[in-house]
Design a protein around this motif. Structure first.
Motif, PDB file in Angstrom:
ATOM      1  N   GLN A  40       0.823  -1.213   0.000  1.00  0.00           N
ATOM      2  CA  GLN A  40       0.000   0.000   0.000  1.00  0.00           C
ATOM      3  C   GLN A  40       0.860   1.268   0.000  1.00  0.00           C
ATOM      4  OE1 GLN A  40      -3.043   0.229  -0.796  1.00  0.00           O
ATOM      5  NE2 GLN A  40      -3.274  -2.000  -0.806  1.00  0.00           N
ATOM      6  N   TRP A  41       2.011   1.178   0.609  1.00  0.00           N
ATOM      7  CA  TRP A  41       2.911   2.337   0.604  1.00  0.00           C
ATOM      8  C   TRP A  41       3.446   2.585  -0.810  1.00  0.00           C
ATOM      9  CZ3 TRP A  41       3.551   6.591   2.984  1.00  0.00           C
ATOM     10  CH2 TRP A  41       4.704   7.351   2.772  1.00  0.00           C
ATOM     11  N   ARG A  80       8.275   6.980  12.796  1.00  0.00           N
ATOM     12  CA  ARG A  80       7.972   5.686  13.407  1.00  0.00           C
ATOM     13  C   ARG A  80       7.820   4.685  12.264  1.00  0.00           C
ATOM     14  NH1 ARG A  80       5.020   6.105  19.046  1.00  0.00           N
ATOM     15  NH2 ARG A  80       5.580   8.229  19.552  1.00  0.00           N
ATOM     16  N   PRO A  81       8.680   3.674  12.206  1.00  0.00           N
ATOM     17  CA  PRO A  81       8.688   2.761  11.058  1.00  0.00           C
ATOM     18  C   PRO A  81       7.300   2.186  10.758  1.00  0.00           C
ATOM     19  CG  PRO A  81      10.522   2.287  12.549  1.00  0.00           C
ATOM     20  CD  PRO A  81       9.651   3.302  13.237  1.00  0.00           C
ATOM     21  N   LYS A  82       6.944   2.230   9.484  1.00  0.00           N
ATOM     22  CA  LYS A  82       5.582   1.827   9.104  1.00  0.00           C
ATOM     23  C   LYS A  82       5.304   0.355   9.398  1.00  0.00           C
ATOM     24  CE  LYS A  82       6.702   1.200   4.138  1.00  0.00           C
ATOM     25  NZ  LYS A  82       8.164   1.163   4.358  1.00  0.00           N
ATOM     26  N   GLU A  83       6.334  -0.515   9.323  1.00  0.00           N
ATOM     27  CA  GLU A  83       6.117  -1.950   9.589  1.00  0.00           C
ATOM     28  C   GLU A  83       5.676  -2.177  11.031  1.00  0.00           C
ATOM     29  OE1 GLU A  83       8.741  -0.700   8.085  1.00  0.00           O
ATOM     30  OE2 GLU A  83       8.494  -1.520   6.050  1.00  0.00           O
ATOM     31  N   ARG A  84       6.141  -1.313  11.916  1.00  0.00           N
ATOM     32  CA  ARG A  84       5.782  -1.481  13.329  1.00  0.00           C
ATOM     33  C   ARG A  84       4.615  -0.587  13.738  1.00  0.00           C
ATOM     34  NH1 ARG A  84      10.958  -1.270  16.983  1.00  0.00           N
ATOM     35  NH2 ARG A  84       9.367  -1.928  18.457  1.00  0.00           N
ATOM     36  N   TYR A  85       4.440   0.503  12.999  1.00  0.00           N
ATOM     37  CA  TYR A  85       3.372   1.456  13.353  1.00  0.00           C
ATOM     38  C   TYR A  85       2.492   1.757  12.131  1.00  0.00           C
ATOM     39  CZ  TYR A  85       6.192   2.116  17.490  1.00  0.00           C
ATOM     40  OH  TYR A  85       6.889   1.894  18.641  1.00  0.00           O
ATOM     41  N   PRO A  86       1.777   0.746  11.625  1.00  0.00           N
ATOM     42  CA  PRO A  86       0.923   1.021  10.460  1.00  0.00           C
ATOM     43  C   PRO A  86      -0.131   2.095  10.745  1.00  0.00           C
ATOM     44  CG  PRO A  86       0.532  -1.210  11.340  1.00  0.00           C
ATOM     45  CD  PRO A  86       1.746  -0.669  12.026  1.00  0.00           C
ATOM     46  N   LYS A  88       0.386   4.840  11.833  1.00  0.00           N
ATOM     47  CA  LYS A  88       0.991   6.162  11.575  1.00  0.00           C
ATOM     48  C   LYS A  88       1.467   6.299  10.128  1.00  0.00           C
ATOM     49  CE  LYS A  88       1.382   7.454  16.055  1.00  0.00           C
ATOM     50  NZ  LYS A  88       0.673   8.588  16.600  1.00  0.00           N
ATOM     51  N   MET A  89       1.239   5.283   9.316  1.00  0.00           N
ATOM     52  CA  MET A  89       1.954   5.261   8.031  1.00  0.00           C
ATOM     53  C   MET A  89       1.513   6.325   7.027  1.00  0.00           C
ATOM     54  SD  MET A  89       0.811   1.650   6.242  1.00  0.00           S
ATOM     55  CE  MET A  89       1.424   1.969   4.585  1.00  0.00           C
ATOM     56  N   PHE A  90       0.295   6.808   7.129  1.00  0.00           N
ATOM     57  CA  PHE A  90      -0.129   7.896   6.223  1.00  0.00           C
ATOM     58  C   PHE A  90      -0.376   9.192   6.994  1.00  0.00           C
ATOM     59  CE2 PHE A  90      -1.390   3.986   3.917  1.00  0.00           C
ATOM     60  CZ  PHE A  90      -0.641   4.182   2.764  1.00  0.00           C
ATOM     61  N   ARG A  91       0.208   9.297   8.169  1.00  0.00           N
ATOM     62  CA  ARG A  91       0.046  10.519   8.971  1.00  0.00           C
ATOM     63  C   ARG A  91       1.134  11.523   8.599  1.00  0.00           C
ATOM     64  NH1 ARG A  91      -4.804  10.004  10.798  1.00  0.00           N
ATOM     65  NH2 ARG A  91      -5.218   8.209  12.127  1.00  0.00           N
TER      66      ARG A  91
END
Ligand code: ZN
Length: 244
Positions: A40-41, A80-86, A88-91
């Motif tokens: 998705q990224w 915050r790495p997206k793999e661990r914090y999905p 936050k991934m589009f914030r």
């Protein structure tokens, strides 16, 4: 490293903010290390929204890495790495610009101390409160204050901010600016060429302004020279204002 301001997300168009909110709503359902995260990224990066976020950050930070201040940052990074914090991934507030070296060093490690991230985000915490700069070697030095030192040390080590090329490049930057400041003080009147070169060296788009900010703000051996040149050429104050 230098303190940076994050523009409000209103620099993004309404359509892009909506795209990110929708993508985030889906991402909220992902578990850690879900294969969908990467997919998705990559998908987002190919869309207009991904391009607009990239443009907004390269504009705001002049294409510089937010951590080491090298120019030509290539990565849209998740603090915050997206793999661990999905979640936050589009914030917008979690997105930064960094170089491939810092991105590699950063990896997916993300540690805390007293519930505060050990890694410093220069858009939320001012590096000048955590580091001093060695004006001879160009090294970043963690301040000794116990409440701050662990964050400074961790950031230095995780991102390898004292690796040799970086130190040398910071010293070269410092020497170039000091040389021009000395010319300002010496020349009667200050020559146009000196003025132009100094203005270019102090422009926000130039790398390694963190050590120059230290020179201008904190006690150091070059401080009398800095003060004398600012008194003689008051325009310097307007040149350094965006990052001082
Ligand atoms: Zn970097």
């Amino acid at each position: 490293m230098i303190r940076l301001y994050r523009p409000s997300d209103t620099v993004l168009s309404q359509a892009v903010r909506k795209d990110m909110a929708t993508a985030q709503a889906t991402a909220n359902t992902y578990s850690r290390n879900d294969p969908e995260i990467e997919r998705q990224w990559n998908n987002f990066r190919r869309r207009k929204a991904g391009q607009e976020v990239w443009n907004a950050l390269t504009n705001a930070y002049h294409s510089k890495c937010v951590f080491c201040e090298r120019v030509n940052a290539k990565t849209l990074d998740h603090f915050r790495p997206k793999e661990r914090y999905p979640k936050k991934m589009f914030r917008w507030n979690n997105l930064l610009l960094c170089c491939s070296d810092c991105n590699r060093s950063k990896g997916n490690q993300f540690l805390f101390r007293d519930s505060v991230p050990l890694l410093l985000d220069p858009t939320t915490r001012d590096p000048a409160e955590f580091f001093e700069w060695d004006t001879t070697t160009g090294a970043l030095i963690a301040i000794s204050e116990p409440a701050r030192q662990p964050y400074a040390m961790h950031t230095l080590n995780q991102l390898e901010l004292n690796d040799q090329p970086l130190q040398g490049e910071r010293v070269a930057k410092l020497k170039a600016v000091v040389y021009l400041l000395a010319r300002v003080v010496r020349e009667q009147p200050v020559e146009g060429d000196t003025r132009e070169q100094l203005q270019a060296e102090l422009h926000p788009s130039r790398p390694y302004l963190g050590i120059i900010r230290f020179l201008f703000r904190q006690p150091n051996t070059f401080r009398p020279l800095v003060d004398a040149s600012r008194a003689k050429l008051p325009e310097i104050d307007s040149w350094v204002k965006p990052w001082l």
